[in-house]
Scaffold this active site. Structure first.
Site, short mmCIF file in Angstrom:
data_model
loop_
_atom_site.label_atom_id
_atom_site.label_comp_id
_atom_site.label_asym_id
_atom_site.label_seq_id
_atom_site.Cartn_x
_atom_site.Cartn_y
_atom_site.Cartn_z
N GLN B 125 41.84 42.49 29.49
CA GLN B 125 41.16 43.48 30.74
C GLN B 125 42.27 42.46 32.36
O GLN B 125 42.07 41.57 32.04
CB GLN B 125 39.91 43.07 30.34
N GLY B 126 42.93 43.39 32.92
CA GLY B 126 43.18 41.83 34.39
C GLY B 126 42.12 42.39 35.35
O GLY B 126 42.45 42.43 36.41
N TYR B 127 41.24 42.02 35.13
CA TYR B 127 40.80 41.32 36.61
C TYR B 127 40.73 40.33 36.99
O TYR B 127 40.63 39.76 38.47
CB TYR B 127 38.98 41.73 36.22
N SER B 128 40.56 38.58 37.03
CA SER B 128 39.91 37.59 37.32
C SER B 128 42.25 36.99 37.18
O SER B 128 42.74 37.22 36.89
CB SER B 128 39.74 36.75 36.64
N SER B 160 41.70 38.17 28.02
CA SER B 160 42.47 37.64 26.50
C SER B 160 43.03 39.58 25.88
O SER B 160 42.74 39.67 26.43
CB SER B 160 40.44 38.38 26.18
N GLU B 243 28.79 48.24 29.29
CA GLU B 243 28.97 47.03 28.13
C GLU B 243 28.15 46.63 27.65
O GLU B 243 27.37 45.92 27.08
CB GLU B 243 29.21 46.26 29.43
N SER B 377 29.51 34.94 34.78
CA SER B 377 28.39 33.65 34.87
C SER B 377 27.18 33.87 34.10
O SER B 377 26.39 34.83 35.09
CB SER B 377 29.36 32.43 34.77
N ASN B 378 26.57 33.35 33.55
CA ASN B 378 25.16 32.90 34.16
C ASN B 378 24.20 32.66 34.42
O ASN B 378 23.96 32.74 35.53
CB ASN B 378 24.68 32.46 32.43
C1 LIG Z 1 37.09 33.26 26.38
C2 LIG Z 1 37.32 34.12 28.34
C3 LIG Z 1 37.96 35.04 28.38
C4 LIG Z 1 37.91 35.60 29.17
N1 LIG Z 1 38.18 37.44 28.75
C5 LIG Z 1 38.87 38.06 30.39
C6 LIG Z 1 39.76 39.05 30.03
O1 LIG Z 1 39.89 39.29 29.88
N2 LIG Z 1 39.85 39.63 31.40
C7 LIG Z 1 39.49 38.77 32.75
O2 LIG Z 1 40.00 39.74 33.97
N3 LIG Z 1 38.93 37.83 33.11
C8 LIG Z 1 37.86 37.42 31.32
N4 LIG Z 1 38.12 35.66 31.40
C9 LIG Z 1 37.30 35.44 32.85
C10 LIG Z 1 35.94 35.20 33.27
O3 LIG Z 1 35.52 36.26 33.36
C11 LIG Z 1 35.97 34.51 34.40
O4 LIG Z 1 36.42 32.69 33.94
C12 LIG Z 1 34.20 34.16 34.53
O5 LIG Z 1 34.51 34.86 35.85
C13 LIG Z 1 34.26 33.18 35.66
O6 LIG Z 1 35.71 32.61 36.72
P1 LIG Z 1 35.75 30.78 36.99
O7 LIG Z 1 36.24 30.41 35.19
O8 LIG Z 1 36.85 31.04 37.53
O9 LIG Z 1 34.73 30.00 37.26
P2 LIG Z 1 34.74 29.77 39.01
O10 LIG Z 1 34.35 31.08 39.46
O11 LIG Z 1 35.09 29.38 39.19
O12 LIG Z 1 32.84 29.06 38.52
C14 LIG Z 1 32.57 27.82 37.77
C15 LIG Z 1 31.40 27.37 37.64
O13 LIG Z 1 30.94 27.81 39.22
C16 LIG Z 1 29.96 28.94 39.12
N5 LIG Z 1 29.42 29.68 40.26
C17 LIG Z 1 30.59 29.97 41.20
N6 LIG Z 1 29.79 30.96 41.74
C18 LIG Z 1 28.46 30.57 41.65
C19 LIG Z 1 27.51 30.94 42.43
N7 LIG Z 1 27.66 31.49 43.46
N8 LIG Z 1 26.22 30.55 42.19
C20 LIG Z 1 26.55 29.51 41.48
N9 LIG Z 1 26.75 28.94 40.38
C21 LIG Z 1 27.88 28.96 41.01
C22 LIG Z 1 30.15 29.72 38.18
O14 LIG Z 1 29.01 30.29 37.21
C23 LIG Z 1 30.56 28.65 36.93
O15 LIG Z 1 29.49 27.96 35.95
C24 LIG Z 1 37.52 35.24 30.35
C25 LIG Z 1 37.25 34.32 30.83
C26 LIG Z 1 37.06 33.42 29.62
C27 LIG Z 1 36.50 31.67 29.43
#
Ligand SMILES: Cc1cc2nc3c(=O)[nH]c(=O)nc-3n(C[C@H](O)[C@H](O)[C@H](O)COP(=O)(O)OP(=O)(O)OC[C@H]3O[C@@H](n4cnc5c(N)ncnc54)[C@H](O)[C@@H]3O)c2cc1C
Ligand SMILES: Cc1cc2nc3c(=O)[nH]c(=O)nc-3n(C[C@H](O)[C@H](O)[C@H](O)COP(=O)(O)OP(=O)(O)OC[C@H]3O[C@@H](n4cnc5c(N)ncnc54)[C@H](O)[C@@H]3O)c2cc1C
Lengths: 383, 393
Positions: B125-128, B160, B243, B377-378
């Site tokens: 999955q290539g989203y982030s 992943s 999902e 995220s939660n």
């Molecule tokens: C083990 C793992 C597997 C993953 N696998 C994939 C995958 O296969 N494909 C893919 O595309 N992505 C994948 N991801 C990426 C995942 O979806 C992102 O890590 C996630 O969306 C959070 O983005 P970030 O890491 O940039 O954190 P950030 O967005 O920078 O967030 C940092 C912190 O800020 C908080 N935050 C951000 N915005 C707000 C807000 N508006 N209000 C309150 N709090 C906020 C977040 O909750 C978090 O605690 C994976 C991540 C992990 C850790």
């Protein structure tokens, strides 16, 4: 009442801070953790030259004559740098036991070597079945005319790999869970009949399991009096518990500082994530958690220095709080770093793993809270 | 209101139980445990499920689904978890498959769906992106129009299992006009195309499942576009609905909690079993009580979906509570493992070191920290509930 550090303590802190910032950067620390011994012996020599290994020992043993405050300053700074070199096992546990209970010969032989950085020691007190209970001891020692025979096993011995001398707790009388009948013995790690298996833990430290197969010990291997080791163990572990709580405080401070910094620079939705109130409040919570740990640590450090009556309770309270707040602080640090917090590359996870290991060293949060409860809420004594 | 199983459901349960106990053997279990054989184990297990016809219970029957009732799906999940079997890889079966059968064209369906069902293609999955995590819609990876191809430039992160993948489904920017969500397209990209580079990211548990995927002038045929250009955000959002089943992972958490309870019976501290310790009991029962509720929350959502309801923000509730429960059980396992939670070693047997589950507890706990971060995220899920359920702006 006075919460100030002495000039000497401030200088000690500054010299360690400088060492860590210049010579013990995270990349250097990573290199050391991947080396086969898990420590850098040159670094240890530097510690000796800077006088850090002499801090807790009395002046007539060649030490600096420092107290719990000095030790907590060192450990807090070591926490910030995630220092891998075995200060806790060699200086505080092994050295602490020799210093407090060793006879003249043991002291004059071993303490100078520790202070010079020529001897790595370890304290072997855990057993497979013992979990956190210091007095659950099955390793046995039989006395005979020319000395003793040691038989049994010790596990997860901190600094086991590098130690040349061990202090081993063993049962000389009584049953598995008895507080009485435990004695301490000085054992060479390469003596006949000693088998060592070493392995790495998630915080990088190398630990060992030792199997003792009828190991012969001379009469001068006994430390303290026969059958009266429990009190010695409890005392040194209590002091060491305060010391690693100081290390934990150093780590907590770094986690909070780094997380706060990250939250000000990482942008999502066009704003720094630190501008979101939910994250602000959680960082306020971890800030308060840190301050609470610091206060209880100071209470314990002063209590040790003044040898106050409620020390047992305070140390249980401290270790329980360190466990609980530690989890909260590293949990938030990882969560607020998002994906970055899950990487091996960033130091955040490494601070977290060290906090987790500190939580298991000398007993976790629940273990200490239960001990605290038993001391404080004894139904019969309250009545 | 009636929550008992029918006679037919009970028969179904026996059938599922029998299948799992015969098809999931010890040698396969062993393969799953080593990182070197993990990929093969996943594929082998999924092929066995395919042969049985049970690889995609949530898909419509005409594309290969089972046509099970929500009760049957619940039973299937529950038995899978009880047998200690992991879920299938979600990327093909749970994510891109449903997007393809819902929004793809006939040619795409014919080509990709059978290959997904047979585990012939490994998807990722290539989203982030480095700058676009929670704020996914701000993504910058560009796909420029070049006749019958797109030319893709940019980078994806946290991908992943990209190192195993044959295909990646990507959200890419095809327009910078208007709202950021309105310029995103859903593109399928063959991982063997020139210009794609996969850089490993080692995670906190010392394993390699995460990657950074770089795209430099990667030419992607336009036939790999799903649906219409600039509609990708809508497709990606609807994918979330697929999902939902099992998103809370209740069945697995229940099994893990039971397992923890059995282990705590054998751990003795000062002559007393850990399971007898009132503080430990409180930790266990706090989780179990919430799980009893969460299991029914999940069933309520499933039932409402089955009767045509559109699951909305309930999925956020399931995700938040589910991941909190998972982490709580992982923490309990660490408590049980005590010192042995730290063991990193793979060289010596657990018999030599003295504990059989310390290492796996550690891995689960450390990697488990990610469950409250990925998939939205939660914090983001709570924002969704605040807005969509509580009407807060
Ligand atoms: C083990 C793992 C597997 C993953 N696998 C994939 C995958 O296969 N494909 C893919 O595309 N992505 C994948 N991801 C990426 C995942 O979806 C992102 O890590 C996630 O969306 C959070 O983005 P970030 O890491 O940039 O954190 P950030 O967005 O920078 O967030 C940092 C912190 O800020 C908080 N935050 C951000 N915005 C707000 C807000 N508006 N209000 C309150 N709090 C906020 C977040 O909750 C978090 O605690 C994976 C991540 C992990 C850790
Ligand atoms: C028992 C009692 C005695 C008092 N005595 C005195 C007195 O002697 N003299 C006097 O002058 N006043 C007094 N007060 C008033 C008191 O100071 C106010 O109640 C207080 O300032 C909160 O204001 P409010 O009640 O208008 O609540 P609001 O300000 O309307 O707040 C409602 C809720 O919203 C939250 N909230 C508000 N703003 C934010 C924000 N930016 N971010 C997050 N949450 C927010 C609040 O924390 C609170 O939970 C008293 C109040 C009580 C209950």
């Amino acid at each position: 009442m006075n919460f100030d550090f002495t000039e000497e303590q401030v200088m000690l802190r500054e010299s360690i801070t400088r060492f860590i910032q210049e010579d013990y950067k995270f990349d250097e620390r990573r290199r050391i953790s991947k080396s086969s011994s898990g420590i850098d012996k040159e670094v240890w020599k530097t510690f000796a030259q800077l006088g850090w290994l002499s801090i807790p020992f009395s002046e007539n043993s060649g030490g600096f004559g420092g107290g719990p405050v000095d030790v907590s300053v060192i450990m807090e700074e070591f926490g910030k740098g995630l220092v891998l070199e075995p200060y806790l096992p060699t200086v505080l546990l092994f050295g602490g036991l020799i210093n407090s209970a060793g006879n003249e010969e043991q002291c004059s032989d071993l303490l100078p070597k520790i202070i010079e950085g020529d001897l790595f020691g370890a304290f072997a007190y855990l057993e497979r079945q013992s979990r956190y209970e210091l007095t659950d001891v099955m390793t046995k020692v039989e006395s005979h005319s020319e000395g003793f025979i040691l038989d049994g096993e010790k596990v997860v011995v901190l600094n086991g790999l590098n130690a040349s001398k061990l202090i081993v707790s063993a049962r000389t009388s009584g049953d598995q869970f008895d507080r009485e009948g435990i004695s301490l013995f000085l054992v060479s790690a390469d003596a006949d009949g000693v088998d060592r298996v070493s392995y790495q833990m998630m915080d990088g430290q190398m630990v060992s399991n030792f199997r003792f197969n009828n190991v012969s010990l001379g009469t001068n291997s006994l430390i303290g009096s026969l059958g009266e080791g429990s009190e010695l163990i409890e005392r040194v572990v209590r002091e060491a518990t305060v010391a690693i709580s100081a290390e934990a405080l150093g780590i907590m401070g770094e986690l909070n500082r780094k997380t706060l910094e990250y939250s000000k620079t990482r942008k999502q939705f066009g704003s720094a994530i630190g501008s979101f109130q939910v994250l602000q409040h959680r960082m306020v919570d971890t800030f308060m958690a840190y301050e609470q740990v610091k206060s209880l640590l100071y209470r314990a450090v002063c209590g040790l220095a003044e040898d106050s009556d409620d020390m047992e309770c305070i140390v249980h309270a401290l270790k329980a709080l360190v466990g609980k707040m530690g989890k909260q602080i590293f949990g938030e640090a990882i969560q607020i770093h998002g994906g970055m917090g899950i990487t091996d590359e960033l130091d955040i996870g490494h601070y977290a793993k060290r906090l987790m290991m500190i939580n298991t060293t000398f007993g976790g949060e629940d273990y200490h809270q239960e001990k605290f409860n038993n001391l404080r809420y004894d139904y019969h004594s309250l009545a | 209101m009636d929550t008992s199983f029918s006679e037919a459901d009970l028969l179904f349960r026996d059938e599922v139980k029998n299948f799992f106990s015969s098809a999931y053997d010890a040698s396969l279990q062993k393969q799953f445990e080593s990182f070197n054989t993990y990929k093969d184990a996943v594929i082998e297990w999924q092929k066995r499920l395919y042969k049985q016809g049970w690889i995609a219970p949530n898909w419509p029957v005409k594309y290969g689904g089972t046509g099970w009732s929500s009760t049957q799906k619940f039973i299937f999940e529950d038995e899978r978890a009880s047998a200690g079997i992991r879920e299938v890889m979600p990327f093909g079966l749970g994510m891109v498959g449903p997007v393809i059968y819902t929004f793809g064209n006939e040619k795409q369906k014919e080509h990709f769906l059978p290959r997904i069902l047979k585990s012939e293609d490994w998807w990722c999955q290539g989203y982030s992106e480095p700058g676009s995590g929670s704020d996914l819609a701000s993504l910058k990876t560009r796909a420029e129009d070049d006749g019958d191809h797109y030319v893709v430039n940019g980078s994806k992160i946290w991908t992943s299992f990209a190192q195993y993948a044959d295909w990646i489904f990507c959200l890419v920017r095809t327009s910078t006009e208007g709202k950021k969500q309105a310029g995103i397209s859903f593109l399928l990209i063959d991982m063997r195309t020139d210009g794609i580079k996969v850089n490993p990211i080692i995670s906190i548990d010392n394993h390699h499942s995460l990657n950074e995927v770089e795209f430099v002038d990667v030419r992607v045929p336009k036939e790999n576009l799903i649906g219409e250009e600039n509609k990708g955000w809508t497709y990606a959002k609807s994918l979330l609905a697929h999902e939902r089943t099992g998103i809370a992972g209740v069945a697995d958490t229940k099994r893990a909690l039971f397992n923890a309870q059995e282990l705590a019976r054998r751990e003795i501290n000062g002559g007393k079993a850990l399971l007898e310790n009132p503080l430990f009991q409180k930790r266990l029962s706090d989780i179990e009580i919430e799980l009893l509720a969460l299991e029914f929350t999940e069933l309520r959502v499933l039932a409402s979906v089955a009767s045509g309801g559109a699951p909305g923000a309930e999925s956020s509730l399931l995700k938040i509570k589910g991941t909190e429960m998972q982490q709580a059980v992982q923490e309990i396992m660490m408590e049980i493992a005590a010192h042995y939670q730290g063991v990193l070693d793979t060289e010596h047997s657990s018999e030599v070191i003295g504990h059989e589950f310390g290492s796996s507890a550690r891995r689960a706990y450390l990697y488990g920290r990610a469950a409250t971060i990925y998939g939205g995220s939660n914090e983001i899920q709570k924002n969704v509930i605040a807005k969509a359920v509580l009407g807060l702006e």
